[in-house]
Structures are given as C-alpha cells and as structure tokens.
Design a protein around this motif. Structure first.
Motif, PDB file in Angstrom:
ATOM      1  N   ASP A 192       0.824  -1.207   0.000  1.00  0.00           N
ATOM      2  CA  ASP A 192       0.000   0.000   0.000  1.00  0.00           C
ATOM      3  C   ASP A 192       0.859   1.258   0.000  1.00  0.00           C
ATOM      4  O   ASP A 192       0.579   2.231  -0.716  1.00  0.00           O
ATOM      5  CB  ASP A 192      -0.925  -0.005   1.225  1.00  0.00           C
ATOM      6  N   VAL A 193       1.915   1.251   0.810  1.00  0.00           N
ATOM      7  CA  VAL A 193       2.786   2.428   0.896  1.00  0.00           C
ATOM      8  C   VAL A 193       3.468   2.698  -0.446  1.00  0.00           C
ATOM      9  O   VAL A 193       3.478   3.816  -0.955  1.00  0.00           O
ATOM     10  CB  VAL A 193       3.826   2.232   2.013  1.00  0.00           C
ATOM     11  N   VAL A 194       4.054   1.644  -1.013  1.00  0.00           N
ATOM     12  CA  VAL A 194       4.788   1.815  -2.271  1.00  0.00           C
ATOM     13  C   VAL A 194       3.847   2.207  -3.411  1.00  0.00           C
ATOM     14  O   VAL A 194       4.145   3.115  -4.201  1.00  0.00           O
ATOM     15  CB  VAL A 194       5.559   0.525  -2.611  1.00  0.00           C
ATOM     16  N   ALA A 195       2.703   1.513  -3.512  1.00  0.00           N
ATOM     17  CA  ALA A 195       1.778   1.794  -4.611  1.00  0.00           C
ATOM     18  C   ALA A 195       1.255   3.225  -4.530  1.00  0.00           C
ATOM     19  O   ALA A 195       1.188   3.934  -5.547  1.00  0.00           O
ATOM     20  CB  ALA A 195       0.619   0.804  -4.576  1.00  0.00           C
ATOM     21  N   HIS A 196       0.889   3.661  -3.332  1.00  0.00           N
ATOM     22  CA  HIS A 196       0.362   5.011  -3.194  1.00  0.00           C
ATOM     23  C   HIS A 196       1.441   6.049  -3.492  1.00  0.00           C
ATOM     24  O   HIS A 196       1.212   7.025  -4.235  1.00  0.00           O
ATOM     25  CB  HIS A 196      -0.180   5.212  -1.773  1.00  0.00           C
ATOM     26  N   GLY A 197       2.648   5.851  -2.911  1.00  0.00           N
ATOM     27  CA  GLY A 197       3.726   6.814  -3.133  1.00  0.00           C
ATOM     28  C   GLY A 197       4.130   6.893  -4.595  1.00  0.00           C
ATOM     29  O   GLY A 197       4.313   7.991  -5.153  1.00  0.00           O
ATOM     30  N   LEU A 198       4.259   5.762  -5.263  1.00  0.00           N
ATOM     31  CA  LEU A 198       4.651   5.765  -6.670  1.00  0.00           C
ATOM     32  C   LEU A 198       3.584   6.403  -7.551  1.00  0.00           C
ATOM     33  O   LEU A 198       3.903   7.087  -8.539  1.00  0.00           O
ATOM     34  CB  LEU A 198       4.940   4.338  -7.138  1.00  0.00           C
ATOM     35  N   SER A 199       2.326   6.179  -7.214  1.00  0.00           N
ATOM     36  CA  SER A 199       1.260   6.782  -8.018  1.00  0.00           C
ATOM     37  C   SER A 199       1.339   8.305  -7.962  1.00  0.00           C
ATOM     38  O   SER A 199       1.226   8.993  -8.989  1.00  0.00           O
ATOM     39  CB  SER A 199      -0.105   6.300  -7.520  1.00  0.00           C
ATOM     40  N   ILE A 200       1.518   8.839  -6.764  1.00  0.00           N
ATOM     41  CA  ILE A 200       1.643  10.298  -6.637  1.00  0.00           C
ATOM     42  C   ILE A 200       2.885  10.791  -7.381  1.00  0.00           C
ATOM     43  O   ILE A 200       2.845  11.808  -8.089  1.00  0.00           O
ATOM     44  CB  ILE A 200       1.702  10.697  -5.151  1.00  0.00           C
ATOM     45  N   MET A 201       3.983  10.084  -7.259  1.00  0.00           N
ATOM     46  CA  MET A 201       5.217  10.508  -7.914  1.00  0.00           C
ATOM     47  C   MET A 201       5.086  10.473  -9.433  1.00  0.00           C
ATOM     48  O   MET A 201       5.583  11.358 -10.141  1.00  0.00           O
ATOM     49  CB  MET A 201       6.376   9.614  -7.456  1.00  0.00           C
ATOM     50  N   ILE A 202       4.399   9.434  -9.948  1.00  0.00           N
ATOM     51  CA  ILE A 202       4.215   9.356 -11.401  1.00  0.00           C
ATOM     52  C   ILE A 202       3.347  10.498 -11.897  1.00  0.00           C
ATOM     53  O   ILE A 202       3.641  11.146 -12.928  1.00  0.00           O
ATOM     54  CB  ILE A 202       3.593   7.989 -11.771  1.00  0.00           C
ATOM     55  N   VAL A 203       2.269  10.784 -11.173  1.00  0.00           N
ATOM     56  CA  VAL A 203       1.396  11.887 -11.591  1.00  0.00           C
ATOM     57  C   VAL A 203       2.166  13.211 -11.564  1.00  0.00           C
ATOM     58  O   VAL A 203       2.089  14.031 -12.493  1.00  0.00           O
ATOM     59  CB  VAL A 203       0.160  11.954 -10.672  1.00  0.00           C
TER      60      VAL A 203
END
Length: 394
Positions: A192-203
């Motif tokens: 959950d931590v990685v998926a959420h953080g990466l999604s924000i970073m990609i956006v």
C-alpha cells in the motif's frame, strides 16, 4: 494388545534394579527353601528366577511362575519362601501387563487361593480354612489392587505429559501461524505504501514534464512533491522492513501494539493527494467515535487504495470524493470519482489493491463493493461493523 513375548522398552538402570531385586529374592528365598526340602527349594528357586524379566515380559513371567506353582501343588510340595514370587509376578502384571491379562491373572490368583487352602490346610476345621482363605484372598486382591492403582496413576501421568506435549505443539503451531499472518500484514502494508507513493510521484512527474517549459515554478513544485512523497514512502517502508528484520532476531508478536495510521490520519493523506493535483472532497457524517486500531487502519488503507486507483486510472481533471459515515452499527467508507479510466485497459482480474481491500475488510468483519458507476467513474463502498468478529467492540 501387546503380545506375551513382546519386550517393553526399559532403561538400563531399571534393568539393573530388576536383576538385583530378583537376585536378592533368589538368595534369601530360594536357598532358604533348599534347607527345608530339596524339591521345594528347587521349585522356589525356579519361581524367583523369572522375576528378572517381570517388567519387560510381565505376562510371560506371571504364567511361568503360576505353572511352577501348579507343579508344586501337584507334587504335594509344601509352600516355600519362593512362593513370594507369585505375589511379585501378580503385582508386575497388574502394573506393566495388558489389562485383560491382568484380570485373568487376578482370577488365577483367586483359584490359587482355593487350591492352596484345600491342599495345605485340609486338616484344619472349616472356620480356620475360611479364615485362611479370606486372608489369602485379601492378600492376593490387595497386591493386584495396588498394582492396578499404580497402573492407573501411570496412565494419568502419561496422559498429562502427552497433553503438555500437544499443548506445546499447538502453541508453537499457533505462534508460527501468527508470525506468518503478521508477515503477510506487513507485506500488504508495504504494498500500500509503495503503490500510493509511486502513483503520486508518477502523476507529479508527468505534470512536471508537461509544465517544464511553460511554468517552471509548477515544475519545481512537482519535483518538490515527488521528493517529499518519495522520502515519506521510503521512511514508512523502512519501518515496515525494520519489523521484518526484527523478526529474524525475535519472533513477531501480533499482539504488540505498533503505530499505524487510522481515520485521524485521513486529512493528511487527502492533503497529500490534493498536492499531487487531484481534486478531493472529504466529508464526515454521523458522530465520530474511537475505533479499534485494526478497524481504523482498514478504513485508512481502503481510502488510500481508492485514491491510488483514482490517480492511476481516473485521468486528468477527475473529481474525487471521500466520505465517512459513522452509523449506529457500522462505519461506511465511500471513495468515488467521475473519471473515465485515463485510457487504462480494463482487466478481467481484480488487482492486488482490490484484493487487499477485500482481505482487510474481511478480517474486520466487513464488506467491500467496488466497480464502475453508471454514467462513468468508479466507486468503492466499504461497510465496516464496529463489532469485531472475535467479539470485540469499538
């Protein structure tokens, strides 16, 4: 049922004791009998000698000694000190032998009392014969009863030991299952931590790349957000990995409280998502209440996963809303957006995020329904009861 010739396992120390015990009887009773009658003394020696194996072969020893006693009776040889071997063999079979043979041995002992009274006290009057018969019968039954009591006590102790061993095995098995469940929980947290953080970073990276030429300030802000999100995600992931590392030195204790985000952490999460460029409307209805750590974490992760999916799939300009309704019996969490998927190809299989939400809700005794809305967009509805499955109450 144990066979007559099947040896019971016996420690060397016990074998040595049996040898010394039989030897003492052999010397004291057997040779004493030789002084009175040559044939009786030989029979007495023969009745004592098998007692060496009274614990390893109790049935065979008893029947051998009984056969010698019958031979003594038939030969009309007077009772000898070696006849004590009958009582020792009876005690041994009642303690160490098969229970059915033990009862047969008691019957044979009773028959031996009748035979001994009729042969060796035939000249006495009936009152004396009756007294001797009762005394001998009480002696035989008493020896058998003492042995039977010891057998029962030994079986009880053996059952207690077996239960203790079984309880220890069950405790170890439950401990391993608990550790495995804790590892699974930590793995889900890391996802959950990685998926959420990466999604924000990609956006933010996509937005910064688009605005790099036209709005350098916006690009800088996007880069700053990427850095902050990456550092925050890395810090939280290190905490999770630290728990796994600690497990290599000490077993994880699932009952030990660990700092976890909850409903109170949702405003900070939503603010981080807003900084990533997603418009989020956050509403709380009903009367907020203190929630168990597991239930609060479940609600937090469901909202986090819903917002992560929105960042991934809703497309630019999507409007998102998060609502929490504190009802009388359950907490209802709704995450919805009006996006159209941002060109992401649909999948026939649920993603890891949705599976994680379903598992979390199931552990908390709740349900999750997720799917496209009529007219476009996506909706996640979770219903989490306050009454936990194990009987706990928020």
């Amino acid at each position: 049922m144990t066979g007559l010739l099947t040896a019971r396992p016996l420690p060397a120390r016990s074998k040595a004791f049996d040898l010394m015990f039989a030897g003492a009887l052999f010397v004291s009773a057997g040779f004493l009998g030789l002084a009175y009658a040559q044939l009786g003394g030989v029979v007495g020696l023969a009745m004592v000698f098998p007692l060496i194996w009274r614990r390893t072969h109790p049935e065979a020893v008893f029947f051998a000694v009984s056969a010698l006693a019958v031979l003594q009776w038939l030969a009309n040889v007077q009772l000898q000190p070696g006849n004590i071997g009958l009582l020792v063999a009876l005690y041994a079979i009642s303690v160490y032998g098969d229970i059915r043979f033990s009862r047969i041995a008691l019957g044979i002992g009773g028959l031996g009392v009748l035979m001994a009274t009729s042969r060796y006290y035939a000249s006495s009057d009936w009152r004396e014969q009756l007294t001797i018969m009762v005394a001998l019968g009480a002696l035989v039954f008493g020896v058998w009863a003492i042995g039977e009591r010891r057998r029962t006590r030994g079986l009880y102790v053996a059952q207690l030991e077996e239960r203790a061993v079984q309880a220890e095995r069950t405790r170890d098995r439950e401990s391993k299952l608990a550790v495995s469940a804790e590892r699974t929980r930590i793995a889900r947290e890391i996802h959950d931590v990685v998926a959420h953080g990466l999604s924000i970073m990609i956006v933010q990276a996509d937005g910064g790349l688009y605005a790099a030429d036209q709005s350098p300030e916006a690009a800088k802000k996007a880069l700053a957000t990427i850095g902050d999100t990456g550092r925050a995600s890395l810090t939280e992931m290190r905490k999770m990995l630290g728990l796994l590392k600690a497990d290599e030195q000490n077993e994880l204790d699932p009952n030990q409280p660990r700092p976890q985000p909850g409903v109170s952490s949702l405003p900070e999460l939503i603010e981080n998502v807003r900084e990533a460029g997603l418009s989020v409307d956050y509403q709380v209805t009903g009367t907020p209440r203190d929630l168990p750590a597991l239930l609060g974490l479940t609600a937090y992760r469901i909202v986090q996963e819903g917002l992560t999916n929105t960042l991934k799939h809703a497309g630019p300009g999507a409007q998102t809303s998060v609502s929490l309704d504190f009802g009388r019996d359950l907490l209802t969490v709704v995450v919805t957006d009006d996006g159209r998927g941002g060109g992401v190809a649909p999948s026939s299989e649920p993603g890891h995020g949705l599976v994680g939400m379903l598992q979390r809700a199931s552990v908390s005794g709740g349900t999750v329904n997720a799917g496209p809305k009529a007219g476009g967009g996506y909706e996640v509805i979770a219903k989490l009861p306050y009454n936990l499955p194990n009987g706990g109450v928020a």
